[in-house]
Enzyme design. Structure first.
Site, PDB file in Angstrom:
ATOM      1  N   THR A 288      12.925  90.135  37.023  1.00 54.65           N
ATOM      2  CA  THR A 288      12.445  90.297  35.654  1.00 54.65           C
ATOM      3  C   THR A 288      12.776  89.058  34.837  1.00 54.65           C
ATOM      4  O   THR A 288      13.691  88.299  35.167  1.00 54.65           O
ATOM      5  CB  THR A 288      13.121  91.491  34.954  1.00 54.65           C
ATOM      6  N   ASP A 289      12.040  88.836  33.754  1.00 55.25           N
ATOM      7  CA  ASP A 289      12.535  87.930  32.729  1.00 55.25           C
ATOM      8  C   ASP A 289      13.748  88.629  32.095  1.00 55.25           C
ATOM      9  O   ASP A 289      14.022  89.805  32.362  1.00 55.25           O
ATOM     10  CB  ASP A 289      11.440  87.640  31.706  1.00 55.25           C
ATOM     11  N   ALA A 290      14.478  87.916  31.264  1.00 56.57           N
ATOM     12  CA  ALA A 290      15.731  88.458  30.722  1.00 56.57           C
ATOM     13  C   ALA A 290      15.494  89.779  30.002  1.00 56.57           C
ATOM     14  O   ALA A 290      14.658  89.867  29.109  1.00 56.57           O
ATOM     15  CB  ALA A 290      16.357  87.444  29.778  1.00 56.57           C
ATOM     16  N   LEU A 291      16.229  90.794  30.399  1.00 55.83           N
ATOM     17  CA  LEU A 291      16.038  92.122  29.814  1.00 55.83           C
ATOM     18  C   LEU A 291      16.657  92.259  28.427  1.00 55.83           C
ATOM     19  O   LEU A 291      16.424  93.255  27.744  1.00 55.83           O
ATOM     20  CB  LEU A 291      16.605  93.195  30.746  1.00 55.83           C
TER      21      LEU A 291
END
Length: 579
Positions: A288-291
């Site tokens: 994921t991109d940063a959550l």
């Protein structure tokens, strides 16, 4: 739950699927310091929680010896004897985390795109090799680059010059060259931001973008580079985007406010599992991109975001929980407990959890026999030369006005107009490098009044104006030259542009020769077609405070002055359409 699967085994698999950031450590009084050495308590917790990886930021990275010690300590904190995945955003350009006092940032993706017409994939390949060698020597084994976003929205606040351009085939060609070069030189590559962040006007760090392209447009534009690169390369990772794509998934879920919302790609099984895994055949790791970005965090609690993205098919949750203290590491333990409960309750499949963890472990095993090479100072010198070569090769003249073979600068009264003083110093140091002897040199900043600018224009023969837009995104902040800015600019990019338009219109009316250099996005150059004698695009304005003689010099500044003197030709071609 599968018969015979223990809680310990499940926790190990969950830990493999989490990648934390440790950029700062804060006291109970909220006094924060950059984390540059790994505390024993952090190492113990990484080992106990069996975490698979860590992402590093500029806060963590001060100089090469310190970085090597930090990465060595991180690898030794591994709970299973395998190297950790140590990731970084070293895209080049404005998103470069290594200290610019030692390492070139290069000019970024759009500059690379500007070289393709004349040089093919030479510069994407060479820059990726240089970046990979630098990271490998420092013990960093994963780069969150390149971006395959097709930037077909000039108002895009977060991608923009981080994209190779607006032509999917050229984006794919440059991206594949970088993936192959990095992975051939010891660093795992990541293509991002799937299924495409190019046509957004919202930064997913601060909000949740939505792309309303029709399915054919999504397939021909946004997805096309990902499809092409996966056909010709094997990137270790694909990073998701926190973006809603109703053409790809119009299903909904309920957020923490109790509202129904379209699923963003990061939480969409249709996009991650059915499209990327099954239809496109991708077998590597999905991260994921940063959550903690607002595109996710403003709608979901950390544990729920992790559960949802694992259910969608993501292998690694990046920055799932903010780590700023030992207490936060305890909070991460509670997040793991919540994910374990989701497995026990049947919300997450044990089989899929195991298969996903195995994909991460497989990557870590490929790194087990790698050894970081010894530092090679001579190579860094060559990399700095490459940085300058890229600045020169990408320099682009916009419009039909022909740049003379060499502008007569010698003996001129030159006025520099820049957003703030560090950019003036960049130009001044470039003029000194090329031994330009002026009759008079003044520098005006955009904080000055219109009347002051007009007075300075009256005194000049030539005006060299600098435009930098749009505002830096959250992904870009923290470059040392920005922190050293002597006079922070209070004007918005739109206000800066209007002030420059007024100033250059006046200069033209007074018969003053003028040049406009776009040091970041080239899009705004179209608004100056009638007032600027010459327009140049550099795509980057990195400055590198590594020399006492030239503390705020930059490759783009040096390239522009060399061009004006007729020493080089602007061979770059716009990789995007202007109005």
């Amino acid at each position: 739950m599968h018969q015979g699967t223990t809680d310990q085994q499940l926790r190990y698999w969950i830990g493999q699927k989490l990648m934390i950031d440790i950029r700062q450590t804060c006291s109970p009084a909220h006094r924060c310091e950059d984390l540059t050495h790994l505390p024993a308590s952090y190492a113990a917790k990484i080992r106990q929680l069996q975490l698979g990886g860590v992402i590093l930021f500029a806060n963590n990275l001060k100089h090469s010896a310190q970085i090597r010690q930090l990465t060595q300590d991180l690898h030794q904190s591994s709970g299973d004897g395998l190297p950790l995945l140590i990731g970084i955003d070293q895209e080049g350009g404005r998103v470069a985390r290594l200290p610019v006092t030692e390492y070139p940032a290069f000019a970024g993706a759009m500059a690379l795109g500007a070289t393709q017409a004349h040089y093919g994939e030479q510069f994407p390949h060479q820059v990726a090799v240089a970046i990979a060698r630098q990271l490998h020597e420092l013990g960093i084994n994963l780069n969150f680059a390149p971006s395959l976003d097709v930037n077909n929205n000039k108002a895009n606040p977060v991608i923009n010059v981080r994209s190779f351009g607006d032509q999917p085939a050229k984006v794919a060609a440059a991206g594949a060259a970088m993936v192959n070069a990095m992975q051939q030189h010891g660093v795992l590559a990541t293509i991002k931001h799937f299924p495409g962040h190019g046509d957004t006007h919202v930064d997913s760090h601060t909000g949740l973008p939505r792309v309303d392209h029709s399915l054919p447009v999504v397939q021909q534009t946004d997805l096309a580079p990902f499809v092409a690169v996966l056909q010709h390369s094997q990137p270790a990772m694909v990073m998701t985007a926190h973006i809603q794509y109703p053409a790809l998934d119009n299903s909904t879920l309920v957020n923490k406010q109790g509202d129904s919302m379209l699923k963003p790609a990061t939480l969409s099984r249709r996009m991650l599992t059915e499209l990327l895994r099954q239809q496109m055949g991708y077998q590597g790791v999905i991260i994921t991109d940063a959550l903690n970005m607002a595109g996710i965090s403003q709608f979901f609690e950390p544990a729920e975001a992790v559960i949802q993205t694992f259910a969608a098919g993501a292998d690694i949750a990046l920055m799932p929980y903010e780590i700023r203290s030992e207490q936060d590491l305890t909070g991460l333990q509670q997040l793991i407990d919540a994910v374990l409960d989701a497995v026990v309750q049947g919300r997450l499949s044990v089989t899929e959890l195991q298969q996903s963890a195995e994909r991460v472990l497989s990557l870590r095993r490929t790194l087990a026999h790698q050894k970081a090479p010894a530092p090679a100072p001579h190579r860094l010198s060559a990399d700095r030369q490459l940085e300058q070569q890229l600045a020169e090769a990408s320099l682009t003249q916009v419009g039909t006005n022909k740049l003379p073979t060499g502008w007569q600068l010698e003996g001129q009264r030159l006025l520099l107009i820049a957003p703030e003083q560090t950019k003036c110093q960049g130009w001044q140091q470039a003029l000194t490098l090329h031994q330009v002897k002026l009759q008079q040199l003044n520098c005006a900043t955009l904080d000055q009044s219109a009347a002051e600018l007009q007075t300075l224009i009256d005194e000049a023969d030539t005006v060299l104006a600098t435009l930098i837009s749009p505002t830096q995104s959250a992904a870009e902040l923290g470059v040392l030259a920005d922190l050293l800015a002597l006079t922070p600019v209070q004007l918005s990019p739109a206000e800066q542009k209007q002030k420059l338009l007024t100033a250059l219109t006046y200069a033209k009316q007074q018969g003053k020769r003028n040049l406009l250099v776009a040091l970041r996005t080239p899009y705004d150059l179209s608004d100056f077609a009638d007032v600027a004698d010459v327009r140049l695009a550099t795509y980057s304005y990195n400055q590198q405070p590594f020399s006492a003689q030239r503390p705020l010099s930059g490759p783009a500044y040096d390239a522009v002055i060399a061009c004006l003197l007729g020493k080089i030709q602007p061979k770059g071609q716009l990789p995007v359409q202007l109005d």
